[in-house]
Design a protein around this motif. Structure first.
Motif, PDB file in Angstrom:
ATOM      1  N   CYS A  79      -1.343   7.609   0.402  1.00 55.10           N
ATOM      2  CA  CYS A  79      -2.800   7.592   0.236  1.00 55.10           C
ATOM      3  C   CYS A  79      -3.452   6.346   0.815  1.00 55.10           C
ATOM      4  CB  CYS A  79      -3.159   7.727  -1.249  1.00 55.10           C
ATOM      5  SG  CYS A  79      -2.538   6.381  -2.295  1.00 55.10           S
ATOM      6  N   PHE A 118      -1.344  -0.960  -4.305  1.00 55.80           N
ATOM      7  CA  PHE A 118      -0.748  -0.986  -5.637  1.00 55.80           C
ATOM      8  C   PHE A 118       0.133  -2.226  -5.740  1.00 55.80           C
ATOM      9  CE2 PHE A 118      -1.828   3.432  -5.004  1.00 55.80           C
ATOM     10  CZ  PHE A 118      -2.359   3.805  -6.232  1.00 55.80           C
ATOM     11  N   PHE A 131       5.057   2.039  -8.825  1.00 55.34           N
ATOM     12  CA  PHE A 131       5.027   2.048  -7.355  1.00 55.34           C
ATOM     13  C   PHE A 131       6.407   1.664  -6.841  1.00 55.34           C
ATOM     14  CE2 PHE A 131       3.595  -0.087  -3.241  1.00 55.34           C
ATOM     15  CZ  PHE A 131       3.387   1.110  -2.587  1.00 55.34           C
ATOM     16  N   THR A 167      10.623   5.678   0.913  1.00 60.77           N
ATOM     17  CA  THR A 167       9.193   5.373   0.966  1.00 60.77           C
ATOM     18  C   THR A 167       8.637   5.082  -0.423  1.00 60.77           C
ATOM     19  OG1 THR A 167       8.896   6.804   2.895  1.00 60.77           O
ATOM     20  CG2 THR A 167       6.926   6.269   1.630  1.00 60.77           C
ATOM     21  N   HIS A 168       7.872   3.988  -0.536  1.00 62.31           N
ATOM     22  CA  HIS A 168       7.172   3.684  -1.779  1.00 62.31           C
ATOM     23  C   HIS A 168       5.967   4.614  -1.917  1.00 62.31           C
ATOM     24  CE1 HIS A 168       9.539   0.009  -1.843  1.00 62.31           C
ATOM     25  NE2 HIS A 168       9.044  -0.285  -3.040  1.00 62.31           N
ATOM     26  N   LEU A 169       5.883   5.330  -3.027  1.00 61.84           N
ATOM     27  CA  LEU A 169       4.732   6.184  -3.329  1.00 61.84           C
ATOM     28  C   LEU A 169       4.186   5.833  -4.702  1.00 61.84           C
ATOM     29  CD1 LEU A 169       5.862   9.765  -2.158  1.00 61.84           C
ATOM     30  CD2 LEU A 169       4.430   8.138  -0.926  1.00 61.84           C
ATOM     31  N   CYS A 170       2.877   5.961  -4.860  1.00 63.46           N
ATOM     32  CA  CYS A 170       2.265   5.781  -6.173  1.00 63.46           C
ATOM     33  C   CYS A 170       2.549   7.024  -7.012  1.00 63.46           C
ATOM     34  CB  CYS A 170       0.762   5.544  -6.042  1.00 63.46           C
ATOM     35  SG  CYS A 170      -0.167   6.971  -5.403  1.00 63.46           S
ATOM     36  N   ASN A 171       2.200   6.986  -8.274  1.00 63.93           N
ATOM     37  CA  ASN A 171       2.484   8.118  -9.164  1.00 63.93           C
ATOM     38  C   ASN A 171       1.800   9.396  -8.706  1.00 63.93           C
ATOM     39  OD1 ASN A 171       4.036   6.483 -10.789  1.00 63.93           O
ATOM     40  ND2 ASN A 171       2.396   6.064 -12.261  1.00 63.93           N
ATOM     41  N   LYS A 213       0.839  -1.193   0.000  1.00 63.74           N
ATOM     42  CA  LYS A 213       0.000   0.000   0.000  1.00 63.74           C
ATOM     43  C   LYS A 213       0.878   1.249   0.000  1.00 63.74           C
ATOM     44  CE  LYS A 213      -4.165  -1.807   2.220  1.00 63.74           C
ATOM     45  NZ  LYS A 213      -5.155  -1.597   3.311  1.00 63.74           N
ATOM     46  N   CYS A 214       0.404   2.268  -0.689  1.00 60.33           N
ATOM     47  CA  CYS A 214       1.105   3.543  -0.755  1.00 60.33           C
ATOM     48  C   CYS A 214       0.955   4.263   0.576  1.00 60.33           C
ATOM     49  CB  CYS A 214       0.540   4.385  -1.892  1.00 60.33           C
ATOM     50  SG  CYS A 214       1.192   6.064  -1.975  1.00 60.33           S
ATOM     51  N   CYS A 240       0.799  10.305  -5.679  1.00 54.10           N
ATOM     52  CA  CYS A 240       1.387  10.841  -4.451  1.00 54.10           C
ATOM     53  C   CYS A 240       2.790  11.399  -4.698  1.00 54.10           C
ATOM     54  CB  CYS A 240       1.421   9.771  -3.363  1.00 54.10           C
ATOM     55  SG  CYS A 240      -0.225   9.358  -2.727  1.00 54.10           S
ATOM     56  N   TYR A 241       3.535  10.768  -5.597  1.00 56.24           N
ATOM     57  CA  TYR A 241       4.855  11.298  -5.937  1.00 56.24           C
ATOM     58  C   TYR A 241       4.712  12.672  -6.588  1.00 56.24           C
ATOM     59  CZ  TYR A 241       9.396  11.918  -8.138  1.00 56.24           C
ATOM     60  OH  TYR A 241      10.613  12.441  -8.542  1.00 56.24           O
TER      61      TYR A 241
END
Length: 394
Positions: free
Chosen positions: A227, A231, A255, A325-329, A223-224, A331-332
């Motif tokens: 948010c 993903f 992701f 930190t892993h972020l989705c597009n 999960k991101c 959120c990035y």
């Protein structure tokens, strides 16, 4: 594809539950009979209605029972269900497995209410104050009410007609000639040393709409953090599954950690979608002699060193976000917006283009909504600044 229909007996006239399709273009399906068979036209080339599932009311419990009547699996709250009968509660998410012919999906949420009236189920949202005052034990706690309220908000991105095919057939491993297509690559086949079973909980990817098993032992986030949405790109990459072999798997680029991302152009959402401010920021970057990637990298370091105020960063868990930190597009891009705001407000005046340095600040600063629909105002005033009117604490 038609919205599902329920069969009902004439003597049962009160609605005790309803199915809310995940596609808002279809109306909710009210269930009145104690035993309802839900049908749907699941092939676009036929008007024949096929039984999907049977839902039976449990009058002595705060739940109902559902039995799969289709030739495919159905997925209830992330778990694959074959022919067995299982229990469902208010807020349960029911998704059909893909049909063999057109591989479409039906998605619905169950809405039940915990209030009772002479043994009959009331619709969600119906409140009988007199009964609750007389029988105070029936009244739900604030925590339970808050939980029920969340059930009314459909957050899944499952839609009617979702395509779940893969480029190579995927089916349960058995000796039967009949194959059942499944939306999760690890359902039926062992991949990366893991295989789902009938008790495995699944997550819906918000990028591709596919499914992946929820793994507490996963070496990468599912999960991101920005948010809290699921993903699958990082998970399938860690499992060694090639995204090119599946239509319902995200590429790992969608992701991944902030530090591993590259950027070559300013996202449209930067500076509240104000194209004039984006153009000024782009020219400012050019004047520094650096690339956009280099500027973002510099400000990520400042961000990680806690040199920036994170108050206006429109992400969840902002204090926990780091370069790893892993972020989705999405959120990035919001993080980039935040970093470029601080880049602009910290920029020496001599690096600003002349047409930008002569503008007065807008009273409402970066929170101004007029800039989004009034081009003259967006061009005339500077909006990359703090607000001096309105809610200046935002």
């Amino acid at each position: 594809m038609e919205p599902a229909e329920s069969s009902r007996s004439k003597e049962d006239s009160d609605v005790w539950a309803k199915l809310v399709p995940t596609d808002s273009t279809y109306p909710p399906i009210e269930i009145r009979s104690r035993e309802a068979v839900i049908c749907s036209e699941i092939t676009s080339s036929s008007i024949e209605k096929h039984p999907w599932c049977e839902i039976k009311w449990n009058p002595d419990k705060d739940s109902a029972m559902i039995r799969n009547l289709s030739s495919n699996v159905i997925i209830i709250d992330g778990k694959v269900v074959g022919e067995e009968t299982v229990n469902i509660i208010s807020g349960s998410e029911i998704t059909s497995g893909p049909d063999r012919e057109d591989e479409s999906q039906i998605g619905s949420h169950v809405v039940l209410d915990g209030s009772w009236k002479e043994g009959e189920r009331c619709l969600s949202g119906v409140n009988n104050e007199a009964i609750l005052q007389t029988f105070s034990s029936l009244k739900r706690s604030d925590e339970e009410i808050a939980l029920l309220n969340t059930y009314a908000s459909i957050k899944s991105n499952i839609v009617v007609g979702m395509h779940t095919s893969r480029k190579r057939p995927h089916s349960l491993s058995n000796d039967d000639s009949n194959e059942i297509a499944l939306p999760c690559p690890q359902c039926g086949n062992e991949l990366g040393g893991f295989r789902c079973n009938r008790t495995t909980t699944h997550l819906h990817c918000q990028g591709c709409g596919g499914m992946m098993p929820f793994r507490s032992d996963s070496v990468v986030p599912q999960k991101c953090l920005g948010c809290d949405r699921a993903f699958c790109g990082a998970y399938w990459a860690a499992q060694g599954v090639d995204a090119r072999e599946f239509n319902m798997i995200c590429h790992h680029e969608t992701f991944k950690p902030v530090s591993e991302r590259t950027i070559s152009r300013i996202p449209e959402l930067v500076h509240q979608n104000n194209q004039f401010e984006r153009d000024i920021t782009e020219r400012c970057i050019q004047r520094t002699g650096k690339t956009l990637q280099a500027v973002i990298s510099d400000w990520i370091i400042k961000f990680d060193n806690k040199e920036l105020d994170r108050t206006n960063l429109q992400l969840n868990h902002v204090e926990m976000i780091t370069p790893m930190t892993h972020l989705c597009n999405d959120c990035y891009n919001k993080l980039v917006d935040h970093l470029l705001y601080w880049f602009r407000v910290s920029l020496p005046s001599h690096l600003l283009p002349s047409d930008a340095s002569n503008r007065d600040n807008c009273w409402y600063g970066h929170l101004c909504r007029t800039q989004q629909h009034n081009e003259e105002h967006a061009r005339k005033r500077n909006h990359v600044c703090r607000p001096t009117r309105g809610n200046i604490n935002m």
